[in-house]
Design a protein around this motif. Structure first.
Motif, mmCIF file in Angstrom:
data_model
loop_
_atom_site.group_PDB
_atom_site.id
_atom_site.type_symbol
_atom_site.label_atom_id
_atom_site.label_comp_id
_atom_site.label_asym_id
_atom_site.label_seq_id
_atom_site.Cartn_x
_atom_site.Cartn_y
_atom_site.Cartn_z
ATOM 1 N N TYR A 100 0.876 -1.166 0.000
ATOM 2 C CA TYR A 100 0.000 0.000 0.000
ATOM 3 C C TYR A 100 0.915 1.219 0.000
ATOM 4 N N SER A 101 0.842 2.044 -1.062
ATOM 5 C CA SER A 101 1.722 3.209 -1.194
ATOM 6 C C SER A 101 0.885 4.480 -1.260
ATOM 7 N N TYR A 102 1.212 5.420 -0.369
ATOM 8 C CA TYR A 102 0.446 6.667 -0.260
ATOM 9 C C TYR A 102 1.338 7.859 -0.581
ATOM 10 N N VAL A 103 0.885 8.717 -1.499
ATOM 11 C CA VAL A 103 1.643 9.910 -1.876
ATOM 12 C C VAL A 103 1.392 10.993 -0.824
ATOM 13 N N ALA A 104 2.421 11.291 -0.028
ATOM 14 C CA ALA A 104 2.275 12.236 1.082
ATOM 15 C C ALA A 104 2.643 13.661 0.700
ATOM 16 N N GLU A 105 3.631 13.804 -0.186
ATOM 17 C CA GLU A 105 4.078 15.141 -0.595
ATOM 18 C C GLU A 105 4.578 15.089 -2.034
ATOM 19 N N GLY A 106 4.454 16.236 -2.726
ATOM 20 C CA GLY A 106 5.069 16.389 -4.029
ATOM 21 C C GLY A 106 4.266 15.844 -5.191
ATOM 22 N N LYS A 107 4.918 15.864 -6.347
ATOM 23 C CA LYS A 107 4.313 15.381 -7.585
ATOM 24 C C LYS A 107 5.305 14.479 -8.303
ATOM 25 N N GLY A 108 4.784 13.644 -9.180
ATOM 26 C CA GLY A 108 5.653 12.760 -9.946
ATOM 27 C C GLY A 108 4.840 11.840 -10.824
ATOM 28 N N PHE A 109 5.400 10.675 -11.078
ATOM 29 C CA PHE A 109 4.744 9.694 -11.937
ATOM 30 C C PHE A 109 4.886 8.306 -11.319
ATOM 31 N N HIS A 110 3.837 7.523 -11.466
ATOM 32 C CA HIS A 110 3.873 6.138 -11.017
ATOM 33 C C HIS A 110 3.840 5.253 -12.253
ATOM 34 N N HIS A 111 4.955 4.596 -12.518
ATOM 35 C CA HIS A 111 5.036 3.616 -13.602
ATOM 36 C C HIS A 111 4.599 2.280 -13.007
ATOM 37 N N ILE A 112 3.446 1.785 -13.430
ATOM 38 C CA ILE A 112 2.924 0.557 -12.848
ATOM 39 C C ILE A 112 2.309 -0.293 -13.950
ATOM 40 N N GLY A 113 2.792 -1.535 -14.059
ATOM 41 C CA GLY A 113 2.376 -2.374 -15.168
ATOM 42 C C GLY A 113 2.754 -1.699 -16.474
ATOM 43 N N GLU A 114 1.769 -1.489 -17.334
ATOM 44 C CA GLU A 114 2.014 -0.795 -18.602
ATOM 45 C C GLU A 114 1.537 0.653 -18.558
ATOM 46 N N ASP A 115 1.140 1.135 -17.376
ATOM 47 C CA ASP A 115 0.590 2.488 -17.241
ATOM 48 C C ASP A 115 1.615 3.446 -16.637
#
Length: 287
Positions: free
Chosen positions: A34-49
């Motif tokens: 379980y991963s929670y974005v607490a601060e900032g911005k970015g990208f999550h590369h997950i599977g093919e998305d």
């Protein structure tokens, strides 16, 4: 990544708070995360998305699904991406059966552990998930009397809250997904035009507040953020597949001001349009 590297305590549970970088490779693991974005911005590369992420987004990553988080900038000191992670495996699921009474939720966890379901993404609209993650991290970092019971209770709450929100989202989608799909289709069809929230109100019959909630629920972004990413995505496709000048491509994806286009393009891709086109063609010729 193997469970024994993280889950070597008697709890079979690991919680941390980390700043993401560009060092960790694209990876899979044999535990649920379980991963929670607490601060900032970015990208999550997950599977093919590849999913743009901002504060308040929670991802549930099943066993065997490859993923990695990346910050929006290589300057992680000024633009950090902070993630809370809660990891556990089948042994903890068995322990939680004493707390979680609903068979369908236990089955949900088992499906995650057996890689029978895709990844999950929900948005923490009321900060309740963040509160749980902070409590989990503190209790895990500084154990006290009854920490085992407290941690198991907090993990159960995290599982239940996510499952409940997912179920509620699915319930809402039965009523609203068709209408929202039409909104997304309308935006794609009119991406080169000026699109305002009032246009979406007109074509959908929903209020601005309803549309705003649907964007956050379905995309994790507000309307303007989703539109900007859609336009830059379309411009990337045109840079790779056409010989059009950058100024024409900017116009085709709805930008009338070149400075705004360049700023948005570099913010999202990290490159200028010409650098992106050059790199894409070099990669294509090298294949």
């Amino acid at each position: 990544m193997k469970s024994e590297y993280f889950l070597h305590n008697h709890l079979q549970l690991f919680v941390n708070r980390c700043s993401e970088d560009f060092v960790l490779p694209f990876h899979a693991h044999d535990f649920i995360e379980y991963s929670y974005v607490a601060e900032g911005k970015g990208f999550h590369h997950i599977g093919e998305d590849v999913i743009p992420v901002t504060k308040g987004m929670l991802f549930v990553i099943p066993v065997g699904v490859p993923h990695v988080f990346r910050p929006v900038s290589t300057n992680v000191t000024e633009h950090p991406l902070i993630i809370y992670n809660c990891l556990f495996n089948a042994e903890l699921i068995h322990t939680l059966t004493a707390i979680i009474q609903e068979k369908e939720i236990i089955q949900h966890l088992m499906d995650l552990e057996q890689n029978q379901v895709p990844y999950i993404s929900v948005v923490d609209h009321n900060d309740r998930i963040e509160e749980l993650m902070v409590k989990l991290y503190r209790e895990s970092s500084v154990p006290g009397i009854g920490s085992s019971t407290m941690l198991y209770t907090l993990v159960s709450q995290l599982v239940l809250m996510t499952y409940r929100q997912l179920y509620q989202k699915d319930h809402d989608e039965e009523h609203h997904s068709t209408g929202f799909d039409y909104i997304l289709h309308y935006i794609k069809e009119h991406v080169s035009n000026r699109i305002r929230m009032s246009d979406l109100v007109r074509v959908s019959g929903w209020s601005e507040k309803q549309i705003g909630r649907m964007f956050l629920r379905h995309t994790g972004q507000n309307f303007s953020g989703h539109l900007q990413h859609l336009r830059i995505q379309k411009s990337c496709e045109l840079l790779k597949s056409s010989q059009h000048k950058v100024s024409l491509i900017a116009e085709l994806v709805g930008y009338r001001d070149m400075d705004s286009f360049y700023a948005a393009f570099k913010k999202i891709t990290g490159e200028t349009p010409l650098a992106y086109r050059k790199k894409s063609r070099a990669q294509h010729s090298g294949q």
